[in-house]
Structures are given as structure tokens and as C-alpha cells.
Design an enzyme around this catalytic site. Structure first.
Site, PDB file in Angstrom:
ATOM      1  N   ALA A  97     -29.717  39.285  34.820  1.00  0.00           N
ATOM      2  CA  ALA A  97     -28.922  38.838  35.971  1.00  0.00           C
ATOM      3  C   ALA A  97     -29.688  37.855  36.853  1.00  0.00           C
ATOM      4  O   ALA A  97     -29.089  37.105  37.620  1.00  0.00           O
ATOM      5  CB  ALA A  97     -28.499  40.045  36.806  1.00  0.00           C
ATOM      6  N   THR A 144     -18.949  61.855  36.981  1.00  0.00           N
ATOM      7  CA  THR A 144     -19.477  61.538  35.654  1.00  0.00           C
ATOM      8  C   THR A 144     -19.824  60.057  35.517  1.00  0.00           C
ATOM      9  O   THR A 144     -20.956  59.702  35.191  1.00  0.00           O
ATOM     10  CB  THR A 144     -18.416  61.902  34.582  1.00  0.00           C
ATOM     11  OG1 THR A 144     -18.024  63.246  34.793  1.00  0.00           O
ATOM     12  CG2 THR A 144     -18.984  61.752  33.190  1.00  0.00           C
ATOM     13  N   VAL A 145     -18.849  59.184  35.767  1.00  0.00           N
ATOM     14  CA  VAL A 145     -19.095  57.757  35.578  1.00  0.00           C
ATOM     15  C   VAL A 145     -20.094  57.240  36.617  1.00  0.00           C
ATOM     16  O   VAL A 145     -20.973  56.438  36.315  1.00  0.00           O
ATOM     17  CB  VAL A 145     -17.776  56.954  35.644  1.00  0.00           C
ATOM     18  CG1 VAL A 145     -18.044  55.463  35.594  1.00  0.00           C
ATOM     19  CG2 VAL A 145     -16.855  57.370  34.506  1.00  0.00           C
ATOM     20  N   ILE A 178     -16.200  48.966  25.495  1.00  0.00           N
ATOM     21  CA  ILE A 178     -15.875  47.782  24.692  1.00  0.00           C
ATOM     22  C   ILE A 178     -15.558  46.626  25.643  1.00  0.00           C
ATOM     23  O   ILE A 178     -14.688  46.773  26.496  1.00  0.00           O
ATOM     24  CB  ILE A 178     -14.641  48.014  23.801  1.00  0.00           C
ATOM     25  CG1 ILE A 178     -14.798  49.287  22.966  1.00  0.00           C
ATOM     26  CG2 ILE A 178     -14.381  46.807  22.919  1.00  0.00           C
ATOM     27  CD1 ILE A 178     -13.519  49.670  22.209  1.00  0.00           C
ATOM     28  N   LYS A 185      -3.480  51.163  30.340  1.00  0.00           N
ATOM     29  CA  LYS A 185      -4.397  50.174  29.753  1.00  0.00           C
ATOM     30  C   LYS A 185      -3.626  49.060  29.056  1.00  0.00           C
ATOM     31  O   LYS A 185      -3.977  47.882  29.165  1.00  0.00           O
ATOM     32  CB  LYS A 185      -5.349  50.880  28.786  1.00  0.00           C
ATOM     33  CG  LYS A 185      -6.281  51.872  29.478  1.00  0.00           C
ATOM     34  CD  LYS A 185      -6.916  52.827  28.475  1.00  0.00           C
ATOM     35  CE  LYS A 185      -7.854  53.833  29.148  1.00  0.00           C
ATOM     36  NZ  LYS A 185      -8.223  54.927  28.215  1.00  0.00           N
ATOM     37  N   VAL A 199     -10.319  49.511  30.837  1.00  0.00           N
ATOM     38  CA  VAL A 199      -9.683  49.486  29.518  1.00  0.00           C
ATOM     39  C   VAL A 199     -10.734  49.654  28.418  1.00  0.00           C
ATOM     40  O   VAL A 199     -11.677  48.877  28.327  1.00  0.00           O
ATOM     41  CB  VAL A 199      -8.923  48.161  29.281  1.00  0.00           C
ATOM     42  CG1 VAL A 199      -8.248  48.163  27.920  1.00  0.00           C
ATOM     43  CG2 VAL A 199      -7.893  47.929  30.386  1.00  0.00           C
TER      44      VAL A 199
END
Lengths: 440, 440
Positions: free
Chosen positions: A33, A13-14, A136, A205, A132
Site C-alpha cells: 500500500a 468473527t470478521v 474471492i 449477493k 459478495v
């Protein structure tokens, strides 16, 4: 300038989120970048599935070690998860002189000390914004945005599954088991939800954040971990009536009132005043509140999981490495915010020494003197009462619920008081005890 | 490693905050940055006042140019404010090869293009985290944390004075003038509050964020700027009844439905649904919501002003420069997030082309057919109605308030409709028109 070449260890998924976002936004990312960032190799045991995701755009291999061995690859992204193979591969990648990006909170919370030391030794970076609170940028905020500050505490809703369940329990008045099933159906909870609902994921986390905030090593084994599986809808309702919401918080707090200093590191369901912004973070969303001496209170809110939010963090790390790899290694951002020689060994306190306030629900006999006996016990332990809610007994019933909110006290003291209250013959069921934080 | 030496041009509130925090937290800051950061020179016309703040810890001079001329100084912090002397000094510092940190939003929103070009030319950094939303690391989040994303829009409460006034007007039901006086007494508003209450300060900050989010030059002159001085308590009350709060928002939005693309850049009082997190940001606090394609919605909250919160941002910049100055200049974080050759000239749209929804309050004659005539005008301009609130007339009155919420439409279209409604004989007073954003 030559593009930076990236290899993904694991593409689920990621990984596919990272691949897709990097491709979709390649012009913007290159524009920021200053050079292209390309995933040129990916590994997955089932190469056919991997090829469905990347097509011809990247080389697909079954063996992740082929990626690590490739001298053309600049950065390794570890997305395998867990502490077994992932640990080996990360250490091998570091040994091969590769920079590493990982979303693996378990790995870092448990083996971070070993991994960061190896990376320092080889002069490479291990970046982990995605570990974590998903998308965000909380690691960046803590590690770079708040560098001026002495951080006092942080408290976060850092597990979307449990926050979804708690939001549903409250808004629909349903019990835990029912909502868990619903969450599994919707994909918010895994088929084996233990790590989420028992607070383990949040504790990983919180452990990482505690290290960055206070300059201590990661010490997952010292974290207090308590999940939401025992939480009852009744207590959510009573809390609401008293002006509180119940959230699963990961808390890390510096204590200077303890001789030599100490750190609280704990995950548990927590009552928070409804008017706090973080009490209003609903559904699968995440948020972290940080209290620091110069800036005061800041809060960071967003999606804590999902393919693209997590990819957002992984790619931010890729860009950071692209930028910082030319800086003198002593000037890069330290893995845990503090330079190795500036870390400290402030101990993590046992729960008995934690300072918190409490919500108690007692099932008591509806007879004269009950409240007096209970409040006497609390007074004898110097625990002061903030509020009491006594329900009228239902018609014909001879027992009722007594809800007590206390002011801050030491948890050990409360444990002793609780044992005495529980022993009273007029206390008819196991006392429910939850912690409450004002977060003011 | 040798400490980085910093000179402050101007030492008032923020300067003394910076001096104090840097001294109080020097061990933590050195532990993070890897080397000490010391303010060794400060300038202020009144040297005696400056000396009261710094004592013997730094050299005090009356002439800021003495600091710029000192070869020992690595970084110049400009805290003079305004666009006159501050601009000259910043350009001189750059010409002298110094890195610059500034909290001066007006300077960057108006002269940013000139300043960043000069800095690039000389290979130095100009850092400005403190220029937007005080202690909240929003520049870092936008410029580094969200690099993976195509940013769609952002909306922020970025002026504490006006948010304090709006919070007080709402919670106490007071009018603007009364609350402004209170805010001045409490130090939340300046004796000449124009820049704050007329939205200029917020527009400076929104301009800077728009550049970073979309890769366009800073163009303060194209921003739509509207403050809160005309806002009436009545409208705050009606908005509340309809489920909305009024906040002064700075909004920057990418529009792809306009031929060639366009950017909305606007500051005005805005109705926001009460259940949005940002609608609950009260008092002098700031918050910015960012909508981006990969990460979704994120929000950043904290103190937007004050000595130490602003100092927190200034010092974070000092640490960043300490870290990044050894990196290849092409690999540093670009001033406006995008490399100069990756910036674009997407135009900022005139207000008539902005898409938004509206709140209208009409004072109308209480007679048959009024509502029908008004809704007919709206329908003729293809403006669809979301909600209508019609007050019953007070006893003996022959007129009443009619409140209309519309769905999204082009502002130019609404202007035409408004002119026609205003011309109706049954519309008895100037129509109040506010904008409404769902921020979903």
C-alpha cells in the site's frame, strides 16, 4: 508517510479476523500500500469481549458513534450487519466525510441506492468486496478486470452453507434435514439458517452483482428467491444419473430478445451439467462464472465466508481506498462499476418471462398412454423435450417416476403446461419442477 | 471530459481485437471509465494492412516512433512482441512521459527491472494484465485483490497451446507429434511452436507472477523451464489410472524451511490429482490457483489467448490508467505489487533444492527381486513411496513397466537415487521421471 487510521464498528468473527490479518501481515501490506494501515479504534457493546481481541493495540468503545466522531479516523469498517443500526451508522460516517468499507450485503442490496448517492455527494468511497463471495475478488474482477466487456450473464455459487448441504446430500445420499443438522453442528449453518437455506443471502449477493454487471440500480425486491429446503435427495440422484449436479445458483442475465431489453435476476436450485467446472465446486466453497462478449467465460473460485477470507476482502478494500483517495473523485472506480450518469433502468423481468430449461419429476400411474398424454401437453405449449428417464415400477407397484428434461422455454409457458399435467388423473403427486442451465 | 488518446505500436491479431472491442463497447467503456478511450494512431510496417483494420478511424503510420513523438497521445500500447525493437520503443515511450500498456511477457520477464525502474523515474505506469493468462484478470487479483495476504504459492496452466495438446493426448490417446500437427492445423499452435511446447512462454508468465506474489525482481534466467515435447501418451495413461492428470504448470512457491528463505520457480509437466478443479481445465483454457494465508485457495479461470480475450485485458489496463493517472504516483498500484523499497532479494532456489513428489516409470526385467532392489534404493535416500503399479508382462514378454509414486522429497536426493536405479542391470531403459503436486 502517515499510517491510514481505521475504526471498526463491531468486532466479532470478521472484525477479529481483520484485526489479526492486518497485524500479522502488516509488513507485506505496508509494502504494497505504500503506507501503514492501522485499526486504532473498535466498538462493541460488550467492551470486555472487544478488549480480549485487540488488547492494548486499539481503543475500545461501546458507542460506535464515538469512532465516527473521531477526526483522526480515515476509514470506517462497518461489520455490525443488518439494515437497522448499520444503515444509520454508514450514512452518518459518510456524512462525516469518512470512507466506508462494509461486508454487509443485505444493507447494500436493499439500501445501496441511498448509500451510494450519499457517498457520491460527499466525495467518499464505499467499498464492499467482502459483501459478495467472501475472499474471492469478484467485485474487483467485475468492476475493473472486465471493464472492456459487455457482460452477458453471471451465475454463482455464492452461499457456502447451501453448497455444503447440497454437496453432503449428494455424496452421502442424505436428506436435507439430516444434513442441515450436521452443518449446524460443524458451524457451516447458523442456528436460524433461514437467510441461507431460503436463498435470501445469495439473492442479496446476486442483486449487487447484477447492478455492477449491467449498470442497473440494486433492486433486491425484484429478485426471485428460492432456497433448497424443499429439495429432495431423490432429485439429486436422478439429476446425477442424467449427467447433472444441483447447485443453488444466483443468476443475473441480460436479455436482448425482450422488447426494450430486460434482466433476469433469480436464485434457485439449478441443474448444471456435471462436466462444467462450477458443477464441481464442493463443500462450503464459492465460485462465480461470468460470460462476457470479449473475454468469453471466466470463473472465480474460493472461500465465500469465514473470518480470514472475509478479512482478506475487507483489507483489500482498505488498501484500494488508501490508493484511490488521492485520485480525482471522478476518476475513482464507480461504486456500481458505471458512472452515475451511465446507469440505466433496464427492468428486471418477472419470472414468467424468464428463459430456462426444466427438470420435471412426475409420479405417474404405470399404465399405457401416460407418457403420451404428458408429452402431448408439452408439445402443445411448444416445449421440446431433451431427455426422458422412466423408472421401471418396483415389484408389485402400480406407479413410477417419470423424469423429463426440457429444452429452453419461457417459464410462464411451463407454468401453464404444468397446471395441465398436474390435473391429469394419472399424475399421482405434486410435480417436482427444477430449473436447469447449461451455462455454455 | 476529453477522451484519452491511445496509440497502438503494432496492429495484428491482438491490436485489431483491441481496436474492435474498444469501438464495439465504447458506450459501456466510457460509462465505466468516466471518459472516452480512443485509439487515434496505429503503426504497422505494412500500412495498407493496418488501414484495412482501422479504416479512417485512426491515423496509420509505418514508423512507431511517430506515435511516441505525438504529444496528443496519452497512452502507448506495445503489441510488437519480442525483446528487441519492443524494448527500445517501450523505453522511448516512457522517456517521452507516456504511460505504457503491453502484452509482452518475454519483454517483462527478461527486462522488467530496467523497464519498471525507468517508468518510476518518469512517474508513468506500465500495465501488463494481458501478459499473463490473457483475459483472466490474474495480475489484478494478485496485485490488488489479495493485498491482505502473504502468498504461499501459485500454480497455473498458463499456456493454452500445451494445455490443448495435453487434453487431446489424454482424451484421444494420441501421441505428442500427432496432436501438435492437429493443433497447428487448428491455429492453437504456431508453425514454430518451440516457445510454447518447450515451456518458455509459461516460464515468462510464471516469472512475472513470482515477482508480484513475493516481491522479488523478475528473474527469468533463474526459472527452471521444461516443456511437454518429451511427454509420452503412456505416462498420461498410467497417471490417469492412478488418479492424476498431467498438466504443464508454472509454479512459484515460497519456502521458509530453507535457511534465509527461498523461492521455487519452475515450469514442467506435473501430475495433479484428478479431483482438483485445475486438473479439469481442458483445451486451450488457462487457470491459476493461488494459495495465500488469509484467503486460502482461490482459482481464476478463462481464456489465456486470442484476439478479444487479450484485448479485454489490454483495455482493462487502459481504463485503470485512465483512472489512476490522477492519483498521487506514490499511491498508484506498484508495478510489481510491492513498493520498490519493500521488494526483497529472496533467492530463487536451484532445482536440486526443490521439494516435490515424483512419478517414475521404469522398464524392468520381469524377475524376482527387481522391485525390492528399487525400493531399497529409494529407502536408502529416505524417499518414501506413495503407490506402486506393476503391470503384468504381456504374453511371452520378459519385461514390464513399474510405476512408482513417491511422497515429497528434495529433487537433488531423487537425482542421486535415479542414477543408482538407472545403473541396475534389471532396469532396461531410461527411467521416465515426472513431478507430482498435490496442490492441497
Amino acid at each position: 508517510m502517515k499510517a491510514i487510521k481505521v475504526g471498526l464498528l463491531g468486532i466479532g468473527t470478521v472484525g477479529s479476523g481483520t484485526f489479526n490479518v492486518l497485524r500479522r501481515n502488516q509488513a507485506e501490506i505496508r509494502g504494497r500500500a505504500g503506507r501503514g494501515i492501522e485499526i486504532t479504534m473498535v466498538s462493541r457493546r460488550n467492551v470486555a469481549l472487544a478488549r480480549e481481541i485487540v488488547g492494548d493495540a486499539a481503543q475500545v468503545v461501546a458507542d460506535p458513534r464515538e469512532i465516527i466522531a473521531n477526526p483522526e479516523i480515515d476509514i470506517i469498517v462497518e461489520l455490525i450487519g443488518g439494515c437497522g443500526l448499520a444503515r444509520e451508522l454508514v450514512l452518518e460516517a459518510i456524512a462525516a466525510g469518512k470512507h466506508v468499507v462494509t461486508a454487509n450485503k443485505a444493507l447494500l442490496a436493499v439500501h445501496g441506492t441511498e448509500i451510494f448517492a450519499a457517498a457520491r455527494e460527499k466525495g467518499v468511497m464505499v467499498a464492499f468486496e467482502a459483501a459478495v463471495a467472501g475472499g474471492i475478488p469478484i467485485i474487483k474482477a467485475l468492476r475493473e478486470g472486465l471493464t472492456a466487456n459487455r457482460i452477458e450473464w453471471l451465475a454463482g455459487i455464492i452461499n457456502g452453507t447451501t453448497n455444503f448441504i447440497l454437496s453432503e446430500m449428494r455424496s452421502k445420499g442424505l436428506d436435507f434435514a439430516t444434513v442441515l443438522k450436521e452443518a449446524q453442528r460443524l458451524g457451516y449453518a447458523e442456528s436460524d439458517p433461514t437467510f441461507d437455506i431460503e436463498g435470501v443471502d445469495a439473492a442479496h449477493k446476486a442483486t449487487i452483482m447484477s447492478a455492477i454487471a449491467f449498470g442497473i440500480p440494486v433492486q433486491f425486491d425484484k429478485a426471485h428467491v428460492e432456497g433448497i429446503s424443499q429439495l429432495q435427495a431423490t432429485d439429486i440422484k436422478y439429476a446425477e444419473q442424467l449427467g447433472y449436479r444441483i447447485k443453488l445458483l444466483g443468476i443475473a442475465r441480460r436479455r436482448s430478445d425482450v422488447a426494450g431489453g430486460g434482466i433476469e435476476l433469480r436464485v434457485h436450485p439449478t441443474l448444471i451439467p456435471t462436466q462444467r467446472l462450477i458443477a464441481n465446486v464442493e463443500g462450503a466453497m464459492n465460485a462465480v462464472v461470468v460470460q462476457a462478449d470479449a473475454v468469453g467465460t471466466t470463473l472465480y473460485y474460493g472461500k465465500g465466508a469465514g473470518a480470514e477470507p472475509t478479512a482478506s476482502a475487507v483489507i483489500a478494500d482498505l488498501v484500494d481506498i488508501t490508493r484511490l483517495h488521492t485520485a480525482d473523485p471522478d476518476h475513482r472506480v464507480p461504486h456500481l462499476a458505471f458512472q452515475p450518469d451511465a446507469m440505466n433502468n433496464t427492468p428486471i423481468l418477472p419470472m414468467a418471462q424468464v428463459l430456462t430449461s426444466f427438470y420435471l419429476r412426475l409420479r405417474v400411474a404405470d399404465e399405457a398412454g401416460v407418457l403420451s398424454r404428458i408429452t402431448t401437453i408439452l408439445a402443445e405449449h411448444d416445449i421440446s423435450i431433451d431427455a426422458v428417464l422412466q423408472r421401471e415400477s418396483a415389484e408389485g407397484e402400480r406407479q413410477t417416476d417419470l423424469i423429463i428434461l426440457t429444452h429452453e422455454t419461457q417459464e410462464g409457458r411451463m407454468n401453464t403446461a404444468l397446471a395441465q399435467m398436474q390435473a391429469l388423473p394419472t399424475v399421482l403427486a405434486p410435480i417436482v419442477r427444477l430449473r436447469k442451465e447449461e451455462l455454455a
